[in-house]
Design an enzyme around this catalytic site. Structure first.
Site, short mmCIF file in Angstrom:
data_model
loop_
_atom_site.label_atom_id
_atom_site.label_comp_id
_atom_site.label_asym_id
_atom_site.label_seq_id
_atom_site.Cartn_x
_atom_site.Cartn_y
_atom_site.Cartn_z
CB THR A 38 -8.48 -1.48 1.74
OG1 THR A 38 -8.17 -2.28 0.82
CG2 THR A 38 -8.70 -2.29 3.06
N GLY B 278 -4.44 -0.68 -0.87
CA GLY B 278 -3.87 -1.68 -2.20
C GLY B 278 -2.48 -2.16 -1.77
#
EC number: 2.3.2.2
Length: 519
Positions: free
Chosen positions: A339, A422
């Site tokens: 991310t 995550g």
């Protein structure tokens, strides 16, 4: 000030601020660049969430930019295709990407500059190319097997069959054309017409259930939602509500907030043990209850109730780890990764906490080649267990791990922050917050501090390098199974707004390639 995971993205945000854009404009421009230069972590084929604190309002605005499953996605439909388990590289774990829908809605509602102008730096990086940075290169090499498994990805994301080396100038002309189309025609160019058709064709060629109608509905799938919060140490910590896992940050803080601060300090067995135990209890609740609230009852109020969190706190003993965990949730409830994060604060005091993700590295590994869109695998968060709140269903959002954070005090924002990684994110956020606000580490020290994570999937406490052997030995004697990991846990950014001194104090994680800069 801006803090992102790549220097070019931070500089892009500052240029937007200097040219009259606000914090939200700068965040969108920066994340668009990250989708080009950090392609393993994020992109327009992914989802996003955002918290935005407009200056002088005392409010926090929350955006859910996560996508939904195709209308035909049911356990029965998957079983008819001999799918008995969800695989992270399958078209069945690709939901309709929500990022572009969210960017457009955020920009239209709270931005100052047109979206097309904000996408220019990303277009330039895609068309002219950008050198691969060290952390990106390492992640790319680790994901090489996934990329080789998709013909289009193998052609476009490998160099002579290998992941590109540090310094290789990676050019993405197809993605550049797609970004130009979005800049000219808005989100409709992504969700309708030839770009959507290319994504659908790529998925259906692999057996996916997606249709162009599913993508057309995605145009309006992003939505403003009511943020959730908890009072903690004289402040309010805000998160986006489910289907994201932000409520689990609030749970961990609520559990730990009732303990005295461990005198041994932030890098001690005592501190880590309590944090591990709180996280184990909270992640157990996550796996039982977190789902799309539009299609399942997610009992946020009950799970963040002070009485419930006090009861969980009472289960934690300082002399040993819990051997087994009790059933999830209060007794009256029915049972049932990679991310990018960035934050920006502008001269007016508007603060933006923004997170955008493909989930795992390079998402599903499925590339829509003509449009240059790498598709995420966020639907890997679904289950096929019928009756479970998070079972895959038509137009349903999956459990989401990406969570921006915001800290408010006396009606004013004092810190946008976030930690990537995550499933690690609730653990990472609470480690960072307690490092800074409880143990007194400065913003950068609080980000740098070594991390660990009681992985629900692995059943062990995964520890980074930097935690002293004596601390690990003590954790083992308390009953924790610890395992050293090579790859660090996530990354993070934060900006502290010191209103008393009129300063902004930023930090950016050395686990990534980024930086914090201000002017």
């Amino acid at each position: 000030m801006a803090a992102t995971s790549m220097p070019i993205a931070t500089l892009t945000a500052l240029e937007v601020l200097k040219s009259g854009g606000n914090a939200l404009d700068a965040a969108i421009a920066a994340v668009a660049v990250l989708g080009v230069v950090e392609p393993q972590s994020t992109g327009i084929g992914g989802d996003c969430f955002c918290l935005y604190a407009p200056a002088g309002t005392g409010k926090v605005v929350a955006m859910n930019g996560s996508g939904r499953a195709p209308a035909a996605a049911t356990p029965e439909a998957l079983r008819s295709r001999q799918v008995s388990t969800l695989v992270n590289t399958s078209p069945h774990v690709v939901t309709v990407p929500g990022a572009i829908s969210a960017w457009e809605l955020l920009n239209r509602t709270h931005g100052r500059k047109p979206l097309g102008e904000l996408l220019r730096p990303a277009i330039r990086c895609a068309e002219e190319g950008w050198p691969v940075h060290p952390r990106v290169a390492a992640d790319w090499a680790a994901a090489a097997g996934k990329l080789r498994g998709n013909e289009a990805s193998a052609r476009r994301f490998m160099v002579d069959g290998e992941a590109p080396a540090v310094g290789h100038r990676f050019v993405q002309p197809e993605l550049g054309r797609t970004l130009r189309a979005i800049a000219e025609r808005g989100a409709r160019a992504f969700y309708e017409g030839e770009i959507a058709a290319d994504m659908v064709a790529a998925l259906r060629a692999l057996g996916g259930l997606h249709t162009e109608e599913d993508f057309a509905r995605g145009l309006t799938q992003a939505e403003f939602v009511e943020p959730i919060s908890i009072g903690w140490r004289g402040m309010q910590v805000f998160q986006c509500p489910p289907n994201g896992s932000g409520m689990h940050v609030l749970q961990i803080l609520g559990i730990l907030g009732g303990f005295d601060t461990p005198a041994q300090g932030p890098i001690s067995a005592e501190r880590y043990h309590r944090h591990i135990e709180a996280a184990r209890l909270v992640y157990r609740d996550r796996d039982a209850f977190l789902a799309d609230p539009s299609q399942a009852d997610v009992p946020v109020a009950a799970l963040t109730d002070p009485g419930y969190l006090a009861a969980l706190r009472g289960l934690i003993r300082d002399d040993r780890a819990m051997r087994t965990l009790p059933p999830a949730g209060p007794g009256d409830l029915t049972r049932h990764k990679d991310t990018v994060y960035l934050c920006v604060v502008d001269q007016d005091g508007n603060a933006c906490s923004f997170i955008n993700s493909l989930f795992e590295s390079f998402g599903s590994g499925i590339l829509a080649e003509k449009s240059g869109v790498m598709l995420h695998n966020r639907g890997f968060g679904f289950r096929l267990q019928e009756g479970h709140p998070n079972c895959i269903a038509p137009n349903k959002r999956p459990l989401h791990t990406i969570i921006p954070g915001m800290v408010m005090k006396d009606g004013e924002c004092i810190m946008p922050y976030g930690v990537m990684g995550g499933h690690f994110q609730p653990m990472g956020q609470t480690l960072f917050l307690t490092n800074h606000f409880e143990f007194g580490l400065d913003v950068q020290e609080a980000i740098d501090c070594p991390r660990l994570f009681p992985s629900p999937a692995k059943g062990v406490v995964q520890v980074e390098r930097g935690i002293p052997t004596a601390v690990l030995d003590r954790l083992s004697r308390l009953g924790h199974e610890v395992a050293q990991i090579e790859k660090p846990h996530g990354g993070g950014q934060a900006i502290l707004i010191d209103r008393k001194r009129g300063l902004l104090v930023g930090g950016s994680d050395p686990r990534k390639d980024g930086c914090a800069l201000g002017f």
